[in-house]
Design a protein around this motif. Structure first.
Motif, PDB file in Angstrom:
ATOM      1  N   ILE A   1       0.821  -1.206   0.000  1.00 28.72           N
ATOM      2  CA  ILE A   1       0.000   0.000   0.000  1.00 28.72           C
ATOM      3  C   ILE A   1       0.853   1.253   0.000  1.00 28.72           C
ATOM      4  N   VAL A   2       1.979   1.224   0.702  1.00 33.70           N
ATOM      5  CA  VAL A   2       2.910   2.356   0.665  1.00 33.70           C
ATOM      6  C   VAL A   2       3.391   2.588  -0.765  1.00 33.70           C
ATOM      7  N   ALA A   3       3.736   1.509  -1.457  1.00 30.12           N
ATOM      8  CA  ALA A   3       4.211   1.632  -2.838  1.00 30.12           C
ATOM      9  C   ALA A   3       3.132   2.206  -3.741  1.00 30.12           C
ATOM     10  N   MET A   4       1.904   1.739  -3.573  1.00 28.51           N
ATOM     11  CA  MET A   4       0.810   2.236  -4.401  1.00 28.51           C
ATOM     12  C   MET A   4       0.486   3.690  -4.064  1.00 28.51           C
ATOM     13  N   ASP A   5       0.537   4.043  -2.804  1.00 32.20           N
ATOM     14  CA  ASP A   5       0.288   5.409  -2.367  1.00 32.20           C
ATOM     15  C   ASP A   5       1.316   6.364  -2.976  1.00 32.20           C
ATOM     16  N   ALA A   6       2.564   5.936  -2.991  1.00 35.68           N
ATOM     17  CA  ALA A   6       3.642   6.774  -3.507  1.00 35.68           C
ATOM     18  C   ALA A   6       3.608   6.898  -5.024  1.00 35.68           C
ATOM     19  N   ALA A   7       2.945   5.956  -5.684  1.00 36.04           N
ATOM     20  CA  ALA A   7       2.950   5.939  -7.150  1.00 36.04           C
ATOM     21  C   ALA A   7       1.957   6.922  -7.756  1.00 36.04           C
ATOM     22  N   HIS A   8       1.089   7.525  -6.931  1.00 31.90           N
ATOM     23  CA  HIS A   8       0.039   8.398  -7.463  1.00 31.90           C
ATOM     24  C   HIS A   8       0.040   9.750  -6.764  1.00 31.90           C
ATOM     25  N   ASP A   9       0.001  10.810  -7.566  1.00 33.39           N
ATOM     26  CA  ASP A   9      -0.143  12.153  -7.003  1.00 33.39           C
ATOM     27  C   ASP A   9      -1.618  12.502  -6.776  1.00 33.39           C
ATOM     28  N   HIS A  10      -2.472  12.027  -7.671  1.00 31.38           N
ATOM     29  CA  HIS A  10      -3.895  12.334  -7.576  1.00 31.38           C
ATOM     30  C   HIS A  10      -4.536  11.444  -6.516  1.00 31.38           C
ATOM     31  N   ASP A  11      -5.267  12.075  -5.589  1.00 32.61           N
ATOM     32  CA  ASP A  11      -5.812  11.331  -4.451  1.00 32.61           C
ATOM     33  C   ASP A  11      -6.751  10.205  -4.867  1.00 32.61           C
TER      34      ASP A  11
ATOM     35  N   ALA B   1     -14.447  11.504   6.872  1.00 33.79           N
ATOM     36  CA  ALA B   1     -13.479  10.689   6.137  1.00 33.79           C
ATOM     37  C   ALA B   1     -13.522   9.234   6.596  1.00 33.79           C
ATOM     38  N   GLU B   2     -13.781   9.016   7.865  1.00 35.11           N
ATOM     39  CA  GLU B   2     -13.817   7.652   8.369  1.00 35.11           C
ATOM     40  C   GLU B   2     -14.960   6.860   7.741  1.00 35.11           C
ATOM     41  N   ALA B   3     -16.119   7.509   7.600  1.00 37.06           N
ATOM     42  CA  ALA B   3     -17.266   6.821   6.994  1.00 37.06           C
ATOM     43  C   ALA B   3     -16.989   6.506   5.527  1.00 37.06           C
ATOM     44  N   ALA B   4     -16.417   7.457   4.803  1.00 38.07           N
ATOM     45  CA  ALA B   4     -16.096   7.231   3.393  1.00 38.07           C
ATOM     46  C   ALA B   4     -15.073   6.109   3.244  1.00 38.07           C
ATOM     47  N   THR B   5     -14.092   6.080   4.131  1.00 36.28           N
ATOM     48  CA  THR B   5     -13.072   5.031   4.087  1.00 36.28           C
ATOM     49  C   THR B   5     -13.690   3.669   4.339  1.00 36.28           C
ATOM     50  N   GLN B   6     -14.591   3.602   5.294  1.00 37.28           N
ATOM     51  CA  GLN B   6     -15.252   2.327   5.608  1.00 37.28           C
ATOM     52  C   GLN B   6     -16.074   1.826   4.424  1.00 37.28           C
ATOM     53  N   LEU B   7     -16.753   2.735   3.736  1.00 36.29           N
ATOM     54  CA  LEU B   7     -17.539   2.350   2.569  1.00 36.29           C
ATOM     55  C   LEU B   7     -16.627   1.798   1.468  1.00 36.29           C
TER      56      LEU B   7
ATOM     57  N   TYR C   1      -4.970   0.722   6.711  1.00 37.11           N
ATOM     58  CA  TYR C   1      -6.280   1.377   6.740  1.00 37.11           C
ATOM     59  C   TYR C   1      -6.129   2.883   6.950  1.00 37.11           C
ATOM     60  N   LEU C   2      -5.227   3.266   7.840  1.00 33.80           N
ATOM     61  CA  LEU C   2      -5.029   4.688   8.128  1.00 33.80           C
ATOM     62  C   LEU C   2      -4.413   5.427   6.944  1.00 33.80           C
ATOM     63  N   ARG C   3      -3.581   4.727   6.163  1.00 37.77           N
ATOM     64  CA  ARG C   3      -3.032   5.358   4.955  1.00 37.77           C
ATOM     65  C   ARG C   3      -4.153   5.648   3.963  1.00 37.77           C
ATOM     66  N   LEU C   4      -5.062   4.702   3.809  1.00 34.03           N
ATOM     67  CA  LEU C   4      -6.200   4.927   2.924  1.00 34.03           C
ATOM     68  C   LEU C   4      -7.047   6.078   3.447  1.00 34.03           C
ATOM     69  N   GLN C   5      -7.298   6.094   4.744  1.00 35.84           N
ATOM     70  CA  GLN C   5      -8.132   7.152   5.315  1.00 35.84           C
ATOM     71  C   GLN C   5      -7.498   8.528   5.113  1.00 35.84           C
ATOM     72  N   ALA C   6      -6.185   8.604   5.198  1.00 41.04           N
ATOM     73  CA  ALA C   6      -5.505   9.883   4.987  1.00 41.04           C
ATOM     74  C   ALA C   6      -5.723  10.387   3.561  1.00 41.04           C
ATOM     75  N   ARG C   7      -5.661   9.473   2.595  1.00 40.42           N
ATOM     76  CA  ARG C   7      -5.893   9.862   1.205  1.00 40.42           C
ATOM     77  C   ARG C   7      -7.353  10.277   0.996  1.00 40.42           C
ATOM     78  N   VAL C   8      -8.261   9.564   1.612  1.00 43.75           N
ATOM     79  CA  VAL C   8      -9.678   9.910   1.493  1.00 43.75           C
ATOM     80  C   VAL C   8      -9.926  11.296   2.083  1.00 43.75           C
ATOM     81  N   GLU C   9      -9.330  11.554   3.217  1.00 41.07           N
ATOM     82  CA  GLU C   9      -9.493  12.870   3.847  1.00 41.07           C
ATOM     83  C   GLU C   9      -8.951  13.980   2.955  1.00 41.07           C
ATOM     84  N   GLN C  10      -7.805  13.736   2.317  1.00 45.08           N
ATOM     85  CA  GLN C  10      -7.248  14.734   1.404  1.00 45.08           C
ATOM     86  C   GLN C  10      -8.177  14.968   0.217  1.00 45.08           C
TER      87      GLN C  10
END
Length: 206
Positions: A76-86, A154-160, A133-142
């Protein structure tokens, strides 16, 4: 004559076999079937030899979870780093989760589906367990702050989002009576559909 000491590669190979067999036993026979003797028998070791690698069954489970969590987070870190667009990063993270689950369904079942009696609550309390999960939530919040996703907690959107992929993968690895086809593609479709539903139409993007 004493046997020659095992090389680091040989030790690592046996350790990995132990962990893989542990996950397979729990996935196929349930947590109650797991014992040090059962694990040793499955990989052709004596119980005494197995104890040289892990002193207790709980240590085996801790090692299995630790390795799996580290692998999931690395993906997930690798995938997170590979994209600038949230939004692209969110889709990539969800795909990485599905790929991780489908790469080793037995381990996935042990990590996420075999806690019905609270056997692994202590392991799940480890902070690293929630890192992905928290990495995903951070991107969702952004994405929400940027106006790319609808304004909502953001937590609800992440859970969905996470739940849509987790549900597809779980059905695929537990319900053999239904042909889900290409599970990875289906999970990606679920994530994309959920993302479209949560996205703000371009005409209203700030």
């Amino acid at each position: 004559m004493a046997r020659p000491a095992l090389t680091p590669d040989e030790l690592d190979s046996t350790r990995r076999r132990i962990l893989a067999e542990t996950a397979a036993i729990v996935a196929s026979e349930g947590y109650a079937a797991l014992s040090m003797r059962r694990i040793a028998s499955a990989i052709g070791l004596t119980a005494g030899a197995l104890y040289r690698y892990f002193p207790t069954k709980q240590h085996v489970l801790m090692a299995l979870w630790s390795d799996a969590i580290a692998e999931l987070d690395a993906r997930i870190v690798a995938m997170d780093a590979a994209h600038d667009h949230d939004v692209d990063a969110i889709a990539g993270i969800l795909r990485a989760y599905a790929e991780f689950a489908l790469a080793d369904p037995a381990r996935f079942r042990l990590m996420f589906l075999e806690n019905d009696l609270g056997q692994f609550d202590e392991l799940a309390r480890e902070q690293d367990f929630f890192a992905s999960y928290l990495r995903l939530q951070a991107r969702v919040e952004q994405a929400i702050r940027a106006g790319a996703l609808q304004a909502m907690p953001a937590e609800a959107a992440t859970q969905l989002l996470w739940g849509s992929v987790h549900g597809i993968v779980t059905l695929g690895v537990t319900v053999n009576q239904i042909d889900f086809g290409d599970l990875l593609r289906l999970a990606a479709t679920a994530a994309d559909t959920m993302l479209r539903g949560l996205s703000v139409p371009p005409s209203t993007t700030r």
